[in-house]
Enzyme design. Structure first.
Site, PDB file in Angstrom:
ATOM      1  CE  LYS A  15       4.354   9.778 -12.233  1.00  0.00           C
ATOM      2  NZ  LYS A  15       3.306  10.788 -12.222  1.00  0.00           N
ATOM      3  CG  HIS A  52       3.684   3.894  -8.604  1.00  0.00           C
ATOM      4  ND1 HIS A  52       3.482   3.336  -9.844  1.00  0.00           N
ATOM      5  CD2 HIS A  52       2.456   4.298  -8.190  1.00  0.00           C
ATOM      6  CE1 HIS A  52       2.199   3.406 -10.165  1.00  0.00           C
ATOM      7  NE2 HIS A  52       1.554   3.981  -9.170  1.00  0.00           N
ATOM      8  CG  HIS A  96       1.008   6.126 -13.760  1.00  0.00           C
ATOM      9  ND1 HIS A  96       0.518   5.487 -12.654  1.00  0.00           N
ATOM     10  CD2 HIS A  96       1.237   7.403 -13.370  1.00  0.00           C
ATOM     11  CE1 HIS A  96       0.442   6.330 -11.646  1.00  0.00           C
ATOM     12  NE2 HIS A  96       0.883   7.518 -12.054  1.00  0.00           N
ATOM     13  CG  ASP A 110      -2.342   2.318  -4.437  1.00  0.00           C
ATOM     14  OD1 ASP A 110      -2.766   1.915  -5.537  1.00  0.00           O
ATOM     15  OD2 ASP A 110      -2.379   3.523  -4.078  1.00  0.00           O
ATOM     16  CE  LYS A 158      -0.682   0.335  -8.880  1.00  0.00           C
ATOM     17  NZ  LYS A 158      -1.273   1.552  -8.332  1.00  0.00           N
ATOM     18  CD  GLU A 164      -0.728   9.745  -3.848  1.00  0.00           C
ATOM     19  OE1 GLU A 164      -1.460  10.052  -4.789  1.00  0.00           O
ATOM     20  OE2 GLU A 164      -0.802   8.658  -3.251  1.00  0.00           O
TER      21      GLU A 164
HETATM   22  C1  BG6 Z   1      -1.767   5.164  -8.560  1.00  0.00           C
HETATM   23  C2  BG6 Z   1      -2.262   4.807  -7.178  1.00  0.00           C
HETATM   24  O1  BG6 Z   1      -1.136   4.069  -9.161  1.00  0.00           O
HETATM   25  O2  BG6 Z   1      -0.830   6.234  -8.446  1.00  0.00           O
HETATM   26  C3  BG6 Z   1      -2.887   5.999  -6.499  1.00  0.00           C
HETATM   27  O3  BG6 Z   1      -3.225   3.760  -7.300  1.00  0.00           O
HETATM   28  C4  BG6 Z   1      -1.933   7.170  -6.493  1.00  0.00           C
HETATM   29  O4  BG6 Z   1      -3.298   5.690  -5.184  1.00  0.00           O
HETATM   30  C5  BG6 Z   1      -1.364   7.418  -7.895  1.00  0.00           C
HETATM   31  O5  BG6 Z   1      -2.639   8.313  -6.062  1.00  0.00           O
HETATM   32  C6  BG6 Z   1      -0.254   8.444  -7.860  1.00  0.00           C
HETATM   33  O6  BG6 Z   1       0.115   8.750  -9.173  1.00  0.00           O
HETATM   34  P1  BG6 Z   1       0.795  10.159  -9.525  1.00  0.00           P
HETATM   35  O7  BG6 Z   1       1.143  10.044 -10.972  1.00  0.00           O
HETATM   36  O8  BG6 Z   1      -0.243  11.198  -9.223  1.00  0.00           O
HETATM   37  O9  BG6 Z   1       1.982  10.272  -8.629  1.00  0.00           O
END
Ligand code: BG6
Length: 486
Positions: free
Chosen positions: A183, A241, A179, A236, A149, A217
């Site tokens: 999880k 997600h 991804h 993003d 993605k 985050e």
């Molecule tokens: C990525 C984004 O797909 O996911 C990032 O491009 C983000 O900006 C990240 O920080 C967050 O992933 P996770 O698994 O740490 O929640």
């Protein structure tokens, strides 16, 4: 999936010397190999623009990036890793095809190939065309193409990307990775809903007052400004997600647990979301502030970020799903960088009892039951219920019934490990279908096209105050972290 289903294969990583390869892909493949899940017979070919890099230096670079050391790691790298530099012209893709054939012969591999595009999104269409031109879309065994993605940057570019991919590859060969779907806690959302009859019977407009999904985050943009400033939080995080979390929470019961049935239900859900009204969206951008007591700069002062940029680092949305199940139940989603703490959490707030039996006792307000599903970092769930505090005066307190993953199961596998194994097993359930990517863009592209204010928020907070108004005007509030550990 049982390990004996992994066929002997060659794993080709285009973008083989990039950050993703080193941080995620090679460690995941190494762990899968070490756990005996790859059946022994496989090789990995890194493809990059570096025509000077030979196999030995690539192996050295890979070894430095892998956490676990020792003799086993050295022989894993020496026995299986290869590299080829590719400039991007037709001749170098022909050279790539020849190198693939040579490695397959050396390892006696039957022509099963994963081709993983660990590249910036802008490079996908050109690379797919070049792979097709070199006839690397087909082989004597199976060929699977993995795309990271974001899948396009709006509806038109997503459709174009899908069209280019479909020119050379069937949908059955395409693995679009988000991804989050790898999880464990995200996969568990379906188990939670569909293996536990008690929740499914509450999962509707009669019982649920609202649903909120937060992906916060505390990291900033780090060294990814070149990518991030052109993309922003909506592309993003939200388009992929958060939308995946929303789909898994909101979708109907699939007829079976397989790729076709699950992805069909997700697309149906996305198509039933009403167009988002301008007053239901809040964009934000972080300014300087404090994270864990340490001062941090604002987004516009991060390295390589233009100091007049309006790229959003925060988005909050109020969505309405027009189905029999969800009509009238607001879904709030929010995500941001540099927020107070790292937290991915879904809160399902149930309706209050129609009559408050304990009102007559005075000072005895009841709170709604809330189901908190914590995706990370304190993985687990908490079901908040009211209990009577012992003794007098008669009073209620809201307390959580808790479940914590680590307490029950110890360490949780990394998402990439799960997803790569699924690619190797040919299981597309946890991957995004072309229709799904387009359905999500259809929803969000109008938001990208109209100009909207980007509101500042101090780093270390939960976003702009307007994002609070978005939910308080309905009489609800955002939930902060609710611990699932004791
Ligand atoms: C990525 C984004 O797909 O996911 C990032 O491009 C983000 O900006 C990240 O920080 C967050 O992933 P996770 O698994 O740490 O929640």
């Amino acid at each position: 999936m049982p390990s004996d289903r992994v066929d002997p294969h060659l794993f080709v990583i285009v973008g083989g010397t990039g950050d993703l390869t080193r941080r995620k892909l090679l460690p995941a493949l190494h762990r899968l190999g070490a756990q005996g899940l790859l059946d022994g017979n496989y090789a990995i070919l890194g493809v990059s623009r570096d025509t000077e890099l030979d196999d030995d230096r690539f192996r050295e670079w890979a070894r430095d990036g892998l956490e676990t050391g020792g003799a086993h790691l050295r022989s894993w790298c020496d026995d299986r890793l290869y590299h080829i530099g590719v400039r991007g012209d037709e001749a170098s893709y022909r050279a790539l095809a020849a190198r693939i054939a040579e490695i397959e012969q050396r390892h006696e591999l039957p022509g099963n190939r994963v081709i993983y595009l660990a590249l910036p999104p802008a490079a996908f269409p050109g690379t797919i065309t070049a792979l097709g031109g070199a006839k690397l879309n087909r082989s004597d065994g199976w060929t699977r193409l993995v795309i990271e993605k974001p899948f396009g940057r709006d509806l038109a570019s997503a459709q174009k990307l899908n069209a280019v991919a479909h020119q050379y590859f069937d949908e059955r060969q395409l693995y679009r990775i988000d991804h989050y779907l790898g999880k464990e806690t995200v996969q568990n959302l379906l188990v939670f809903r569909f293996a536990n009859a008690m929740f499914e019977s509450l999962w509707n407009r009669d019982r649920v007052a609202n649903v909120q999904i937060s992906v916060a985050e505390n990291l900033g943009v780090e060294d990814r400004a070149g990518y991030y400033d052109r993309v922003g939080a909506l592309r993003d995080m939200v388009q992929n997600h958060l939308t995946q979390l929303l789909s898994l929470i909101g979708m109907e019961v699939p007829v079976s647990y397989d790729a076709e049935a699950v992805r069909y239900e997700k697309v149906k859900l996305l198509r039933s979301i009403a167009p988002v009204e301008p007053h239901d969206v809040v964009f934000g951008q972080y300014t300087e502030g404090n994270i864990n007591g340490a001062p941090v700069v604002g987004y516009r002062h991060e390295p390589d970020v233009p100091n007049d940029t309006n790229t959003e680092t925060f988005v909050a949305l109020r969505l309405q799903i027009d189905t029999w199940r969800w009509q009238g139940v607001p879904f709030y989603i929010r995500t941001g960088k540099r927020m107070e703490s790292r937290l991915t959490q879904i809160a399902v707030t149930f309706r209050q009892p129609p009559v408050c039996l304990f009102d007559s006792l005075g000072g005895c307000p009841m709170n709604p039951n809330v189901l908190i599903l914590t995706i990370q970092p304190d993985e687990g769930f908490a079901l908040c219920i009211d209990v009577k505090t012992p003794g007098e005066p008669f009073a209620l307190q809201t307390l959580p019934l808790r479940f914590q993953y680590r307490e029950a199961f110890g360490d949780i596998p990394d998402a990439y490990q799960t997803l790569l194994l699924d690619v190797l097993n040919g299981d597309q359930t946890l991957f995004v279908h072309a229709d799904e990517a387009e359905a999500a863009w259809r929803l969000y592209t109008p938001l990208l096209e109209r100009s909207a204010d980007v509101h500042p928020y101090a780093a270390g907070t939960w976003g702009p105050t307007l994002a609070d108004d978005l939910i308080t005007r309905d009489g609800y509030r955002w939930y902060g972290p609710i611990r699932v550990s004791a």
